[in-house]
Design a protein around this motif. Structure first.
Motif, PDB file in Angstrom:
ATOM      1  N   ASN A 135      -2.817  -3.498  -7.200  1.00 34.74           N
ATOM      2  CA  ASN A 135      -3.042  -2.146  -6.695  1.00 34.74           C
ATOM      3  C   ASN A 135      -4.118  -2.163  -5.622  1.00 34.74           C
ATOM      4  OD1 ASN A 135      -1.212  -1.219  -8.530  1.00 34.74           O
ATOM      5  ND2 ASN A 135      -2.648   0.024  -9.715  1.00 34.74           N
TER       6      ASN A 135
ATOM      7  N   ALA B 275      -6.233   0.781  -3.516  1.00 35.49           N
ATOM      8  CA  ALA B 275      -6.432   2.222  -3.553  1.00 35.49           C
ATOM      9  C   ALA B 275      -7.558   2.637  -2.618  1.00 35.49           C
ATOM     10  CB  ALA B 275      -6.738   2.671  -4.983  1.00 35.49           C
TER      11      ALA B 275
ATOM     12  N   ASP C 204      -4.461   1.608   3.608  1.00 34.20           N
ATOM     13  CA  ASP C 204      -3.463   1.183   4.592  1.00 34.20           C
ATOM     14  C   ASP C 204      -4.050   0.223   5.617  1.00 34.20           C
ATOM     15  OD1 ASP C 204      -5.072   3.288   5.472  1.00 34.20           O
ATOM     16  OD2 ASP C 204      -3.619   3.911   6.991  1.00 34.20           O
TER      17      ASP C 204
ATOM     18  N   TYR D 264      -3.907  -3.363   4.272  1.00 39.41           N
ATOM     19  CA  TYR D 264      -2.564  -3.940   4.459  1.00 39.41           C
ATOM     20  C   TYR D 264      -2.384  -4.391   5.910  1.00 39.41           C
ATOM     21  CZ  TYR D 264      -0.853  -2.443  -0.126  1.00 39.41           C
ATOM     22  OH  TYR D 264      -0.652  -2.301  -1.478  1.00 39.41           O
TER      23      TYR D 264
ATOM     24  N   THR E 129       5.979   3.854  -0.598  1.00 39.18           N
ATOM     25  CA  THR E 129       5.620   4.881  -1.575  1.00 39.18           C
ATOM     26  C   THR E 129       4.217   4.629  -2.118  1.00 39.18           C
ATOM     27  OG1 THR E 129       6.609   3.617  -3.386  1.00 39.18           O
ATOM     28  CG2 THR E 129       8.001   5.245  -2.270  1.00 39.18           C
ATOM     29  N   SER E 130       3.583   5.701  -2.497  1.00 45.98           N
ATOM     30  CA  SER E 130       2.258   5.613  -3.109  1.00 45.98           C
ATOM     31  C   SER E 130       2.113   6.739  -4.106  1.00 45.98           C
ATOM     32  CB  SER E 130       1.156   5.706  -2.038  1.00 45.98           C
ATOM     33  OG  SER E 130       1.211   6.988  -1.401  1.00 45.98           O
ATOM     34  N   THR E 131       1.092   6.663  -4.927  1.00 42.71           N
ATOM     35  CA  THR E 131       0.785   7.727  -5.872  1.00 42.71           C
ATOM     36  C   THR E 131      -0.631   8.213  -5.595  1.00 42.71           C
ATOM     37  OG1 THR E 131      -0.019   6.148  -7.513  1.00 42.71           O
ATOM     38  CG2 THR E 131       2.301   6.789  -7.658  1.00 42.71           C
ATOM     39  N   THR E 132      -0.922   9.367  -6.132  1.00 44.38           N
ATOM     40  CA  THR E 132      -2.276   9.902  -6.037  1.00 44.38           C
ATOM     41  C   THR E 132      -2.832  10.022  -7.441  1.00 44.38           C
ATOM     42  OG1 THR E 132      -1.740  11.156  -4.053  1.00 44.38           O
ATOM     43  CG2 THR E 132      -3.709  11.818  -5.262  1.00 44.38           C
TER      44      THR E 132
ATOM     45  N   THR F 218      -5.388   7.730  -3.012  1.00 41.97           N
ATOM     46  CA  THR F 218      -4.077   7.158  -2.694  1.00 41.97           C
ATOM     47  C   THR F 218      -4.010   5.743  -3.255  1.00 41.97           C
ATOM     48  OG1 THR F 218      -3.920   8.459  -0.655  1.00 41.97           O
ATOM     49  CG2 THR F 218      -2.489   6.525  -0.845  1.00 41.97           C
ATOM     50  N   ILE F 219      -2.986   5.486  -4.064  1.00 45.01           N
ATOM     51  CA  ILE F 219      -2.847   4.183  -4.734  1.00 45.01           C
ATOM     52  C   ILE F 219      -1.522   3.558  -4.334  1.00 45.01           C
ATOM     53  CG2 ILE F 219      -2.759   2.970  -6.949  1.00 45.01           C
ATOM     54  CD1 ILE F 219      -4.275   5.350  -8.177  1.00 45.01           C
ATOM     55  N   TYR F 220      -1.582   2.363  -3.769  1.00 47.90           N
ATOM     56  CA  TYR F 220      -0.386   1.591  -3.466  1.00 47.90           C
ATOM     57  C   TYR F 220      -0.238   0.513  -4.538  1.00 47.90           C
ATOM     58  CZ  TYR F 220      -0.637   3.765   1.143  1.00 47.90           C
ATOM     59  OH  TYR F 220      -0.685   4.667   2.173  1.00 47.90           O
ATOM     60  N   ASN F 221       0.989   0.376  -5.028  1.00 42.32           N
ATOM     61  CA  ASN F 221       1.236  -0.546  -6.137  1.00 42.32           C
ATOM     62  C   ASN F 221       2.303  -1.565  -5.771  1.00 42.32           C
ATOM     63  OD1 ASN F 221       3.407  -0.814  -8.639  1.00 42.32           O
ATOM     64  ND2 ASN F 221       1.299  -1.281  -9.236  1.00 42.32           N
TER      65      ASN F 221
END
Length: 741
Positions: A210, A212, A217, A220, A230-233, A468-471
């Protein structure tokens, strides 16, 4: 005080020889006890070696042959080895087994990257900085902070670590930073490829990476990876930290000191010191250490020619720059240096001067522990903490801890929450995670801290909201075995005694045919028989060897012999140490009797019926294997062969396998008692006592002999003294007589 001995000066007698003869009976006793002690010590050494041999056979071969799995060896042939690879150890049932399909392989969690280039189009190596990358999001001096995670705490919540990246950070430094923050992920940078390679150390859907934060970004982009679509909050928890001062040393650099004070050294900044009414100025650089700053100032003092009574040094004990002044009487006084830092273009830099004056401290982030107090986090007495828990169902539970003091520990806050009835009713748990330095709570629950005025305290307690969390997730291997779907985190599968590795996907059935591995079982039996024969052959030889019958040599006897003669003499005695030994004979008899016993209810009954038997009685139990007969028995009835060796029986000893019987019999011999220690096959305690007794007797008789020698030498000394006086008197009388004639 030692006694003066006169060895025949007046009498002409060899006093030492006479005294030695007079105490020879004592020396005889000592020699006998020393021989006895030597024999006992040799016996102890011999038993220690033999004990090791027997225990090794017991622990290695018997322990292996008493297991049914030893005989459950299978060979497996597969119809398509490009799909599955069969492992070496197989215990699956005989027959045909089917892999109906392989839908997917287990995959690592990995971040796909591409080769990096610099702004000029040149290749990137480990020394390239982030700011030098093509389209870099960071210029020199700029920084971003993101949180990364690849592990979970006891409640299943991701454990995040905050990392700060700067435009001046090199590729190797970025790699090291990520590896330090990620415990289950390997991050490498290949200078030849000019690219990062990032993947979890294991496969499976439990593996994840993860990233976050608002600037996730950008990380990355720096890594040469596409930002996930896609990401989650959500809420990110990381270690609660507080700043603590650490005293600087002489090797502390100015850059590390200033970074902890949020101070910046500008180009052209100079350090000034007023001393003896004169001004000393030194140009500063961020790479200078505290010692080097002091040395530079001292060099200017020495070069001035008119500052003669003062010197400066960095004092490690007080962690400060100290000026020492000597008056005309030679008395020294010390005081802390009072620096100013100025710049022709920017003026005074008071932040840098403040960091250098007085006690020089580096402020470092410390991870909180259970005993960390609110005061250490910067709170004062009287704060109210409001904790809002939002469960996975959306229920909000509010709990208030009123009037918390600065001495309140983080663990006591967690303990108070554990007693909250509303949280207990909702099934919410909270604890302080000592390992990760934060509050850990039930999976799926969000926690928010505020004070009595409604201001958020989440940042103080390591919590970031609406992040913002990228997994990136790993995946499981999915396949079907004999009609049963299996999901495995690893491509190494073990099911129903069948061990195999999935290598590729397929929608076609792959068959695996299992049959008895007769060769493997025969090898196990052969190895056991060889080890048994080696052991009992050694025991038989030792029991039968009478040795030379000689006694151990005394020191006086050794003095007349060469080393090779002494070695040959002693070896001839040691050869017979076990001659007729009852303990060793008992072990031998028990082993032979057990392996020749009949196993009740077994088709074969005895080892001889499957080809394992003795031959001539003169060999005293050495076993031989008829391999054809053994192979036939294994192929005909493997279960009966297995039970003959390793069967547990039906409650009676006679129905147990012979190896199980032998294992139990030897286990009983390893138990401790008043006579021997645990795992000892001989009475080691008795032998130790005998050795100690012999040693005590040697000491006792040596003391007695020394006492008698002292008595005899005293008597001879008195006699020598009296004879000397008589001789002197005779000489005197002779002289008188000669004078009168």
């Amino acid at each position: 005080m030692s006694t003066i001995q006169f060895s025949g000066l007046a009498s002409g007698i060899d006093t030492d020889a006479v005294v030695a003869a007079m105490v020879s009976t004592y020396q005889y006793k000592i020699d006998n006890y020393e021989r006895e002690q030597t024999l006992l010590q040799w016996k102890q050494e011999a038993w220690t070696e033999m004990n090791s041999q027997i225990f090794s056979f017991y622990d290695t071969y018997l322990n292996q042959m008493r297991l049914e799995s030893t005989f459950n060896q299978k060979t497996v042939s597969v119809s398509d080895s490009s799909v599955i690879e069969v492992g070496s150890s197989q215990t699956l049932p005989e027959g045909t087994h089917t892999i109906d399909y392989v839908e997917s392989l287990a995959q690592n969690a990995s971040i796909t990257t591409s080769a990096l280039t610099t702004e000029s189009g040149a290749s990137v190596d480990s020394s390239t900085t982030i700011s030098e990358l093509s389209d870099s999001p960071l210029a020199p001096g700029e920084s971003i902070t993101v949180s990364v995670s690849d592990s979970v705490d006891a409640n299943g919540n991701p454990v995040y670590t905050e990392i700060t990246l700067t435009g001046d950070m090199t590729m190797s430094e970025l790699r090291n930073t990520l590896n330090s923050a990620l415990s289950n992920t390997s991050v490498t940078f290949d200078s030849n490829a000019g690219a990062f390679f990032i993947s979890s150390s294991k496969t499976g859907e439990s593996q994840f990476i993860n990233i976050a934060g608002d600037d996730a970004d950008k990380l990355y982009q720096i890594l040469g990876s596409e930002v996930p679509a896609t990401s989650t909050t959500g809420t990110v928890s990381s270690a609660i930290t507080y700043q603590d001062a650490v005293e600087a040393t002489g090797s502390t650099t100015l850059s590390s000191l200033l970074s902890s004070h949020d101070a910046t050294l500008n180009d052209g900044d100079t350090l000034t010191l007023e001393i003896e009414g004169k001004t000393v100025t030194v140009e500063l650089s961020s790479s200078m250490t505290m010692d080097e700053i002091a040395d530079a100032v001292q060099a200017k003092i020495d070069a001035s020619g008119d500052i003669t009574n003062s010197s400066i040094a960095f004092d490690a004990d007080s962690a400060s720059f100290v000026v020492t002044t000597t008056d005309e009487d030679g008395n020294e006084t010390t005081e802390n240096a009072d620096f100013t830092v100025t710049n022709v273009d920017t003026g005074e830099n008071s932040a840098v001067a403040s960091a250098l004056n007085g006690k020089v401290r580096i402020w470092e982030d410390q991870k909180a522990n259970a005993d960390t107090t609110l005061g250490e986090l910067g709170f004062t007495d009287g704060v109210d903490l409001e904790l809002r828990f939002t469960t996975a169902d959306g229920e909000v539970i509010t709990s208030v801890l009123s009037n918390m003091g600065e001495n309140t520990t983080l663990e006591s806050i967690a303990n108070a929450m554990q007693r909250d009835e509303a949280l207990i009713a909702a099934g919410v748990t909270i604890s302080f995670d000592e390992t990760n330095g934060y509050f850990s709570f039930s999976e799926g629950v969000e926690l928010n801290f505020t004070d009595q005025y409604g201001f958020s305290l989440n940042e103080d307690f390591g919590i970031q909201e609406n992040v913002t969390i990228y997994n990136t997730q790993g995946s499981n291997a999915v396949l079907s075995y004999n009609g049963v779907e299996i999901s495995s985190e690893s491509n190494n599968i073990s099911v129903n005694g069948f061990n195999f590795t999935v290598k590729s996907t397929t929608d076609q059935a792959v068959t695996a045919v299992a049959s008895i591995d007769v060769d493997a079982i025969v090898d196990y039996v052969t190895d056991f028989v060889d080890a048994y024969n080696t052991l009992i052959a050694d025991i038989i030889t030792k029991i039968a060897s009478s040795g030379s019958g000689y006694d151990p040599l005394t020191a006086e006897e050794k003095a007349t012999m060469s080393d090779s003669e002494i070695e040959a003499w002693e070896n001839s005695i040691k050869a017979g140490l076990f001659y007729g030994d009852d303990d060793l004979q008992s072990i031998l008899t028990m082993m032979r009797t057990t392996l020749n016993s009949v196993v009740d209810g077994n088709e074969f009954g005895t080892l001889s019926n499957i080809g394992i038997s003795t031959q001539s009685w003169e060999e005293k139990g050495i076993l031989y294997i008829d391999e054809d007969k053994l192979r036939a028995a294994i192929s005909t009835n493997l279960d009966a062969v297995t039970q003959l060796f390793a069967g547990n029986g039906s409650g009676t000893t006679n129905s147990m396998g012979v190896i199980d019987q032998l294992y139990n019999n030897i286990s009983n011999l390893t138990k401790s008692s008043d006579l021997k220690s645990a795992f000892s096959f001989y009475n080691d305690k008795v032998l130790d006592t005998k050795i100690d007794t012999a040693s005590d007797n040697i000491s006792k008789w040596e003391d007695r002999m020394a006492a008698m020698e002292a008595i005899y030498y005293a008597r001879f000394t008195a006699m020598e003294t009296m004879l000397a006086a008589l001789n002197n008197q005779s000489s005197y009388l002779a002289q008188l007589s000669a004078g009168t004639t």
